[in-house]
Write a protein that holds these residues in place. Structure first.
Motif, PDB file in Angstrom:
ATOM      1  N   THR A   1      32.506  55.097 151.953  1.00 19.11           N
ATOM      2  CA  THR A   1      33.778  55.615 153.042  1.00 19.11           C
ATOM      3  C   THR A   1      32.810  55.765 153.986  1.00 19.11           C
ATOM      4  N   ILE A   2      31.737  55.918 154.725  1.00 19.73           N
ATOM      5  CA  ILE A   2      30.556  55.540 155.977  1.00 19.73           C
ATOM      6  C   ILE A   2      30.070  54.328 156.025  1.00 19.73           C
ATOM      7  N   LEU A   3      29.866  54.116 155.173  1.00 19.11           N
ATOM      8  CA  LEU A   3      29.584  52.518 155.472  1.00 19.11           C
ATOM      9  C   LEU A   3      30.875  51.234 155.555  1.00 19.11           C
TER      10      LEU A   3
ATOM     11  N   VAL B   1      34.248  48.315 158.913  1.00 19.57           N
ATOM     12  CA  VAL B   1      35.752  47.841 160.210  1.00 19.57           C
ATOM     13  C   VAL B   1      35.284  48.030 161.123  1.00 19.57           C
ATOM     14  N   MET B   2      34.850  49.018 161.890  1.00 12.93           N
ATOM     15  CA  MET B   2      34.774  49.499 163.297  1.00 12.93           C
ATOM     16  C   MET B   2      34.486  48.413 164.214  1.00 12.93           C
ATOM     17  N   THR B   3      32.989  48.196 163.698  1.00 14.24           N
ATOM     18  CA  THR B   3      32.096  47.165 163.968  1.00 14.24           C
ATOM     19  C   THR B   3      32.187  45.773 164.062  1.00 14.24           C
ATOM     20  N   GLY B   4      33.363  45.569 163.137  1.00 13.43           N
ATOM     21  CA  GLY B   4      33.982  44.617 162.942  1.00 13.43           C
ATOM     22  C   GLY B   4      34.690  44.330 164.348  1.00 13.43           C
ATOM     23  N   ILE B   5      35.962  44.980 164.054  1.00  7.93           N
ATOM     24  CA  ILE B   5      36.706  45.003 165.249  1.00  7.93           C
ATOM     25  C   ILE B   5      35.721  44.423 166.188  1.00  7.93           C
ATOM     26  N   PHE B   6      35.424  45.134 166.336  1.00  4.21           N
ATOM     27  CA  PHE B   6      35.317  44.871 168.540  1.00  4.21           C
ATOM     28  C   PHE B   6      33.964  43.544 168.208  1.00  4.21           C
TER      29      PHE B   6
ATOM     30  N   ASN C   1      27.057  41.883 165.084  1.00  4.65           N
ATOM     31  CA  ASN C   1      28.181  41.943 163.781  1.00  4.65           C
ATOM     32  C   ASN C   1      27.777  43.581 162.939  1.00  4.65           C
ATOM     33  N   PRO C   2      29.172  43.414 161.920  1.00  5.63           N
ATOM     34  CA  PRO C   2      28.905  44.582 161.062  1.00  5.63           C
ATOM     35  C   PRO C   2      27.747  44.316 160.259  1.00  5.63           C
ATOM     36  N   MET C   3      26.796  43.730 159.872  1.00  6.67           N
ATOM     37  CA  MET C   3      26.134  43.452 158.972  1.00  6.67           C
ATOM     38  C   MET C   3      24.867  44.610 159.550  1.00  6.67           C
ATOM     39  N   ILE C   4      24.247  43.848 161.142  1.00  5.53           N
ATOM     40  CA  ILE C   4      23.568  44.661 161.697  1.00  5.53           C
ATOM     41  C   ILE C   4      23.719  45.846 161.775  1.00  5.53           C
ATOM     42  N   HIS C   5      24.385  46.173 162.406  1.00 10.33           N
ATOM     43  CA  HIS C   5      25.116  47.487 162.377  1.00 10.33           C
ATOM     44  C   HIS C   5      25.145  48.896 160.784  1.00 10.33           C
ATOM     45  N   LEU C   6      25.070  47.796 159.897  1.00 12.10           N
ATOM     46  CA  LEU C   6      25.116  48.839 158.259  1.00 12.10           C
ATOM     47  C   LEU C   6      23.820  48.512 157.727  1.00 12.10           C
TER      48      LEU C   6
ATOM     49  N   ALA D   1      31.124  58.090 160.648  1.00 15.87           N
ATOM     50  CA  ALA D   1      30.947  57.179 160.820  1.00 15.87           C
ATOM     51  C   ALA D   1      31.486  56.685 162.241  1.00 15.87           C
ATOM     52  N   VAL D   2      33.028  57.446 162.650  1.00 15.03           N
ATOM     53  CA  VAL D   2      33.513  57.130 163.642  1.00 15.03           C
ATOM     54  C   VAL D   2      32.564  57.597 164.591  1.00 15.03           C
ATOM     55  N   ILE D   3      32.054  58.777 164.613  1.00 16.25           N
ATOM     56  CA  ILE D   3      31.075  59.168 165.817  1.00 16.25           C
ATOM     57  C   ILE D   3      30.336  58.863 165.923  1.00 16.25           C
ATOM     58  N   THR D   4      29.297  57.645 165.091  1.00 15.81           N
ATOM     59  CA  THR D   4      27.576  57.561 165.026  1.00 15.81           C
ATOM     60  C   THR D   4      28.186  55.871 165.702  1.00 15.81           C
ATOM     61  N   VAL D   5      29.709  55.195 165.481  1.00 11.43           N
ATOM     62  CA  VAL D   5      29.908  53.270 165.872  1.00 11.43           C
ATOM     63  C   VAL D   5      29.956  54.528 167.126  1.00 11.43           C
TER      64      VAL D   5
END
Length: 336
Positions: free
Chosen positions: A227-229, A234-239, A249-254, A288-292
């Motif tokens: 759920t975290i990942l 999803v969040m970083t992908g939207i931005f 991109n999301p891969m860098i964040h993950l 996840a939300v707080i981290t992003v």
């Protein structure tokens, strides 16, 4: 019932051959691949860092229990050992030994034993130690040794930015993701661990292999880490889709920072995470939300440590709203 008497004892009332000690050593086994990678990348400093953290955590727990609390010494259960390893995994390999010892004292003495020991602590002890050191010694805690390009067994004498640090600083000074591309490690490097960062953040692949082992051993369930990942992705992908020049991109964040380490090994701590599956999902989404939000808009390039500790504080509230079904409660029959 024994000898005609009914004996009522404290929970839990579930019998299993799984012990706390067995769970702790399963987690330790899961961390071995990431530890091997950290030794390969940083060499002797990583070994010294981990050894000092582990030994000091064990010594502090034994000494405090025996001489201050005057209770049974429980270091054999493996919890102090795991706290030491996880603390080391959250620190730069160049950190002075005395600071490692201070972090271990805070983790064991303040975050764990002051609450009553294993099973009673509200916050993850290793993360409390890490955040204390970050706030107290920000310069040393953000000095990241850079491996030699041609010799991954040695550590360079200069410090390098982490992937998230490069992005945060570059965007702050007006650069774009395109101009920063040459400074950011490739997905392969992030997977295998040839980057700057904490000792335990080196290889996302090694950490995920350990996570799969814990899932297979049923030490953890999928609800929190996945759920975290997924939420972070999803969040970083939207931005990123909205503005790829200002957001990674999301891969860098993950794959960079402490995302995988936090999701599989820190947030899933049995003591400081919710009891129910629904509660775990809510807990994980919050992390996840707080981290992003911290990564994208905060002062720090990384935020998962703060996010986990913040959500740790909400666990009692989450547990009060998402309670497991009481033993013996009526279950409505489904009419066919």
């Amino acid at each position: 019932m024994a000898d005609g008497r009914i004996i009522i004892s404290a929970s839990p009332h579930v019998h299993s051959d799984r012990t706390s000690k067995r769970v702790m050593y399963d987690v330790l086994i899961a961390l071995v691949p990431a530890f091997v990678i950290s030794l390969y990348v940083f060499g002797l400093p990583a070994l010294v860092l981990t050894s000092v953290a582990v030994i000091s955590c064990i010594v502090f727990e034994a000494a405090i229990q025996k001489y201050l609390l005057k209770t049974e010494v429980t270091v054999s259960d493996g919890s102090a050992l795991i706290t030491g390893v996880l603390l080391a995994f959250n620190l730069p390999s160049s950190l002075p030994i005395w600071m490692i010892i201070v972090g271990s004292f805070v983790a064991i003495g303040i975050a764990k034993l002051s609450f009553g020991g294993l099973g009673n602590n509200i916050f993850n002890p290793a993360l409390v130690g890490r955040v204390f050191l970050l706030v107290s010694f920000p310069a040393q805690m953000t000095y990241w040794p850079t491996p030699f390009e041609n010799n991954m067994n040695m550590v360079d004498a200069v410090a390098g930015e982490t992937t998230l640090g490069i992005i945060k600083e570059g965007l702050l000074y007006g650069e774009t993701m395109t101009t920063l591309a040459s400074q950011i490690p490739s997905v392969t490097d992030l997977l295998f661990g040839f980057t700057s960062g904490s000792a335990g953040e080196m290889s996302a692949l090694a950490l995920m292999l350990g996570g799969v082992y814990m899932l297979a051993r049923k030490v953890i369930t999928w609800h929190i880490p996945i759920t975290i990942l997924v939420t972070m992705g999803v969040m970083t992908g939207i931005f990123w889709l909205a503005d790829p020049e200002q957001y990674a991109n999301p891969m860098i964040h993950l794959l960079s920072g402490g995302a995988v380490l936090g999701a599989f090994y820190m947030a899933t701590d049995l003591v400081t995470s919710p009891m129910t599956k629904k509660g775990m999902v809510i807990f994980a989404i919050g992390i996840a939300v707080i981290t992003v939000v911290i990564r994208l808009f905060g002062a720090y390039p990384e935020g998962i440590s703060f996010a986990i500790l913040i959500m740790n504080a909400f666990v009692p509230l989450i547990n009060s709203y998402f309670k497991p079904r009481r033993f013996g409660s009526k279950i409505k029959a489904k009419i066919v």
